[in-house]
Design a protein around this motif. Structure first.
Motif, PDB file in Angstrom:
ATOM      1  N   PRO A  14       0.875  -1.242   0.021  1.00 27.76           N
ATOM      2  CA  PRO A  14      -0.091   0.059   0.039  1.00 27.76           C
ATOM      3  C   PRO A  14       0.821   1.094  -0.127  1.00 27.76           C
ATOM      4  O   PRO A  14       0.627   2.149  -0.588  1.00 27.76           O
ATOM      5  N   ASN A  15       1.727   1.253   0.896  1.00 26.76           N
ATOM      6  CA  ASN A  15       2.695   2.395   0.752  1.00 26.76           C
ATOM      7  C   ASN A  15       3.543   2.572  -0.288  1.00 26.76           C
ATOM      8  O   ASN A  15       3.601   3.844  -1.078  1.00 26.76           O
ATOM      9  N   ALA A  16       3.981   1.511  -1.079  1.00 25.32           N
ATOM     10  CA  ALA A  16       4.611   1.607  -2.228  1.00 25.32           C
ATOM     11  C   ALA A  16       3.600   2.236  -3.263  1.00 25.32           C
ATOM     12  O   ALA A  16       4.056   3.038  -4.200  1.00 25.32           O
ATOM     13  N   LEU A  17       2.368   1.783  -3.541  1.00 28.67           N
ATOM     14  CA  LEU A  17       1.705   2.243  -4.276  1.00 28.67           C
ATOM     15  C   LEU A  17       1.440   3.722  -4.229  1.00 28.67           C
ATOM     16  O   LEU A  17       1.014   4.701  -5.061  1.00 28.67           O
ATOM     17  N   VAL A  18       1.265   4.218  -2.820  1.00 30.24           N
ATOM     18  CA  VAL A  18       1.015   5.614  -2.427  1.00 30.24           C
ATOM     19  C   VAL A  18       2.058   6.438  -2.956  1.00 30.24           C
ATOM     20  O   VAL A  18       1.973   7.660  -3.533  1.00 30.24           O
ATOM     21  N   ARG A  19       3.360   5.847  -2.691  1.00 33.83           N
ATOM     22  CA  ARG A  19       4.626   6.889  -3.334  1.00 33.83           C
ATOM     23  C   ARG A  19       4.578   6.990  -4.745  1.00 33.83           C
ATOM     24  O   ARG A  19       4.960   7.680  -5.310  1.00 33.83           O
ATOM     25  N   LEU A  33      -3.236  10.144 -13.065  1.00 35.75           N
ATOM     26  CA  LEU A  33      -3.178   9.150 -11.755  1.00 35.75           C
ATOM     27  C   LEU A  33      -4.280   8.301 -12.107  1.00 35.75           C
ATOM     28  O   LEU A  33      -5.446   8.386 -12.243  1.00 35.75           O
ATOM     29  N   SER A  34      -3.873   6.974 -11.909  1.00 35.14           N
ATOM     30  CA  SER A  34      -4.878   5.733 -12.142  1.00 35.14           C
ATOM     31  C   SER A  34      -4.223   4.714 -11.092  1.00 35.14           C
ATOM     32  O   SER A  34      -3.038   4.484 -10.793  1.00 35.14           O
ATOM     33  N   LEU A  35      -5.180   3.727 -10.825  1.00 34.11           N
ATOM     34  CA  LEU A  35      -4.515   2.276  -9.934  1.00 34.11           C
ATOM     35  C   LEU A  35      -3.519   1.680 -10.981  1.00 34.11           C
ATOM     36  O   LEU A  35      -2.542   1.211 -10.450  1.00 34.11           O
ATOM     37  N   ARG A  36      -3.924   1.641 -12.178  1.00 31.30           N
ATOM     38  CA  ARG A  36      -3.091   0.971 -13.017  1.00 31.30           C
ATOM     39  C   ARG A  36      -1.620   1.490 -13.115  1.00 31.30           C
ATOM     40  O   ARG A  36      -0.594   1.029 -13.302  1.00 31.30           O
ATOM     41  N   GLY A  37      -1.806   2.888 -13.616  1.00 30.56           N
ATOM     42  CA  GLY A  37      -0.446   3.650 -13.412  1.00 30.56           C
ATOM     43  C   GLY A  37       0.408   3.554 -12.348  1.00 30.56           C
ATOM     44  O   GLY A  37       1.480   3.515 -12.230  1.00 30.56           O
ATOM     45  N   ALA A  38      -0.213   3.597 -11.012  1.00 30.53           N
ATOM     46  CA  ALA A  38       0.482   3.428  -9.950  1.00 30.53           C
ATOM     47  C   ALA A  38       1.010   2.007  -9.671  1.00 30.53           C
ATOM     48  O   ALA A  38       2.094   1.906  -9.284  1.00 30.53           O
ATOM     49  N   ALA A  39       0.245   1.018 -10.254  1.00 31.44           N
ATOM     50  CA  ALA A  39       0.789  -0.303 -10.080  1.00 31.44           C
ATOM     51  C   ALA A  39       2.178  -0.362 -11.080  1.00 31.44           C
ATOM     52  O   ALA A  39       3.109  -0.980 -10.582  1.00 31.44           O
ATOM     53  N   ARG A  41       4.137   1.838 -12.166  1.00 30.37           N
ATOM     54  CA  ARG A  41       5.128   2.807 -11.369  1.00 30.37           C
ATOM     55  C   ARG A  41       5.738   2.009 -10.223  1.00 30.37           C
ATOM     56  O   ARG A  41       6.999   1.906 -10.057  1.00 30.37           O
ATOM     57  N   ALA A  42       4.955   1.330  -9.603  1.00 27.71           N
ATOM     58  CA  ALA A  42       5.635   0.521  -8.548  1.00 27.71           C
ATOM     59  C   ALA A  42       6.301  -1.125  -8.887  1.00 27.71           C
ATOM     60  O   ALA A  42       6.614  -1.751  -8.131  1.00 27.71           O
ATOM     61  N   GLY A  43       5.820  -1.214 -10.223  1.00 26.45           N
ATOM     62  CA  GLY A  43       6.438  -2.519 -10.642  1.00 26.45           C
ATOM     63  C   GLY A  43       5.538  -3.620 -10.225  1.00 26.45           C
ATOM     64  O   GLY A  43       6.202  -4.837 -10.239  1.00 26.45           O
ATOM     65  N   VAL A  44       4.423  -3.860 -10.265  1.00 26.35           N
ATOM     66  CA  VAL A  44       3.415  -4.723  -9.690  1.00 26.35           C
ATOM     67  C   VAL A  44       2.419  -5.031 -10.739  1.00 26.35           C
ATOM     68  O   VAL A  44       2.197  -3.907 -11.624  1.00 26.35           O
ATOM     69  N   SER A  45       1.749  -5.976 -10.603  1.00 26.58           N
ATOM     70  CA  SER A  45       0.591  -6.301 -11.625  1.00 26.58           C
ATOM     71  C   SER A  45      -0.387  -5.193 -11.552  1.00 26.58           C
ATOM     72  O   SER A  45      -0.800  -4.775 -10.389  1.00 26.58           O
ATOM     73  N   THR A  46      -1.103  -4.864 -12.729  1.00 24.33           N
ATOM     74  CA  THR A  46      -2.206  -4.096 -12.417  1.00 24.33           C
ATOM     75  C   THR A  46      -3.365  -4.414 -11.482  1.00 24.33           C
ATOM     76  O   THR A  46      -4.097  -3.611 -11.310  1.00 24.33           O
ATOM     77  N   ALA A  47      -3.742  -5.617 -11.303  1.00 25.14           N
ATOM     78  CA  ALA A  47      -4.545  -6.271 -10.521  1.00 25.14           C
ATOM     79  C   ALA A  47      -4.101  -5.992  -8.856  1.00 25.14           C
ATOM     80  O   ALA A  47      -4.853  -6.032  -8.026  1.00 25.14           O
ATOM     81  N   ALA A  48      -3.008  -5.901  -8.657  1.00 29.44           N
ATOM     82  CA  ALA A  48      -2.123  -5.881  -7.297  1.00 29.44           C
ATOM     83  C   ALA A  48      -2.760  -4.791  -6.341  1.00 29.44           C
ATOM     84  O   ALA A  48      -3.382  -5.137  -5.185  1.00 29.44           O
ATOM     85  N   PRO A  49      -2.784  -3.605  -6.923  1.00 30.05           N
ATOM     86  CA  PRO A  49      -3.622  -2.444  -6.095  1.00 30.05           C
ATOM     87  C   PRO A  49      -4.945  -2.843  -5.459  1.00 30.05           C
ATOM     88  O   PRO A  49      -5.321  -2.379  -4.387  1.00 30.05           O
ATOM     89  N   TYR A  50      -5.944  -3.666  -6.407  1.00 34.21           N
ATOM     90  CA  TYR A  50      -7.161  -3.685  -5.706  1.00 34.21           C
ATOM     91  C   TYR A  50      -7.314  -4.650  -4.612  1.00 34.21           C
ATOM     92  O   TYR A  50      -8.175  -4.551  -3.882  1.00 34.21           O
ATOM     93  N   ARG A  51      -6.322  -5.194  -3.979  1.00 31.11           N
ATOM     94  CA  ARG A  51      -6.138  -5.891  -2.942  1.00 31.11           C
ATOM     95  C   ARG A  51      -6.132  -4.963  -1.640  1.00 31.11           C
ATOM     96  O   ARG A  51      -6.385  -5.349  -0.613  1.00 31.11           O
TER      97      ARG A  51
END
Length: 191
Positions: A14-19, A33-39, A41-51
Motif C-alpha cells: 500500500p505505501n509503495a503504491l501511494v509513493r 493518476l490511476s490505479l493501473r498507473g500506480a501499479a 510505477r511500483a512494478g506490480v501487476s495492474t490487479a495488485a492495487p485492488y487488494r
C-alpha cells in the motif's frame, strides 16, 4: 519532492503504491493518476492495487492523507506557533507556497473525490484543523476559535487557489508572499 521509481519487490505494497501515486501526481497531475498507473510505477501487476484500494478514490484518499500530513509539517516548520495576528501572514505564505510547489498534490487534497470515511485522511485533515485552531487561539484569544479558524483557512485557501488557477502572478516568490501578506493584513485590519 521526487521519489525514485523503484519497482516493488516485497514489503508494504500500500505505501509503495501511494509513493508511486505521489510521483505520478508531481510529474503530471491528477489526470494522469490511476490505479493501473500506480501499479506500473511500483512494478506490480495492474490487479495488485485492488487488494488494498477498492478504487481510484481510495488511492486518492491515501495520497491526500500524505499531502495533509506534509502540509502540516511544512506549516509547523515555517512557524510552529505564531502568537500574534501579524505572524499569521508567514503561515499563510507557507500554505500558498506549498500549493504552488506541489500543485498536483494540493489539487488532490482539495479538489478530487476522496473516501470521506478513510481514517488516515480524516485524521490528517483534523491535524491541519487543530493546527489552524491553535494559531487562532494564540493570535485571537477573545475570538470564538472554530469560526475564526474556518474563516482564516478559507481566506488562505482561497488565495492558494487563485494563485494556482493563474488569477494572480506567480512569477516570483516575493510577489506571491507580498500579495498573501497584504491580503491577510487587510482582512485582519493590520494594514
Amino acid at each position: 519532492m521526487t521519489m525514485s521509481a523503484t519497482p516493488y519487490h516485497h514489503g508494504d505494497l500500500p505505501n509503495a503504491l501511494v509513493r508511486a501515486a505521489v510521483e505520478i501526481l508531481e510529474e503530471g497531475g491528477s489526470a494522469e493518476l490511476s490505479l493501473r498507473g500506480a501499479a506500473r510505477r511500483a512494478g506490480v501487476s495492474t490487479a495488485a492495487p485492488y487488494r488494498h484500494f477498492a478504487d481510484r478514490d481510495a488511492l486518492l484518499s491515501a495520497v491526500a492523507a500524505v499531502g495533509y500530513r506534509d502540509l502540516v509539517d511544512h506549516l509547523v516548520a515555517v512557524h510552529p506557533s505564531p502568537v500574534s495576528p501579524a505572524g499569521l501572514g508567514d503561515v499563510a505564505v507557507a500554505y500558498v507556497q506549498f500549493a504552488l510547489t506541489r500543485p498536483g498534490m494540493f489539487r488532490v487534497m482539495f479538489t478530487e473525490s476522496c473516501d470521506p470515511t478513510d481514517r488516515d485522511r480524516v485524521d490528517a485533515v483534523a491535524a491541519i484543523h487543530d493546527y489552524v485552531e491553535s494559531l487562532v487561539r494564540e493570535a485571537f484569544p477573545d475570538a470564538d476559535p472554530e469560526p475564526t479558524a474556518t474563516a482564516m483557512w478559507a481566506l488562505v485557501h482561497g488565495l492558494a487557489m487563485l494563485h494556482l488557477d493563474g488569477k494572480f502572478d506567480t512569477s516570483s516568490t516575493e510577489a506571491v508572499a507580498a500579495r498573501v501578506r497584504a491580503a491577510v493584513s487587510a482582512v485582519l485590519g493590520l494594514s
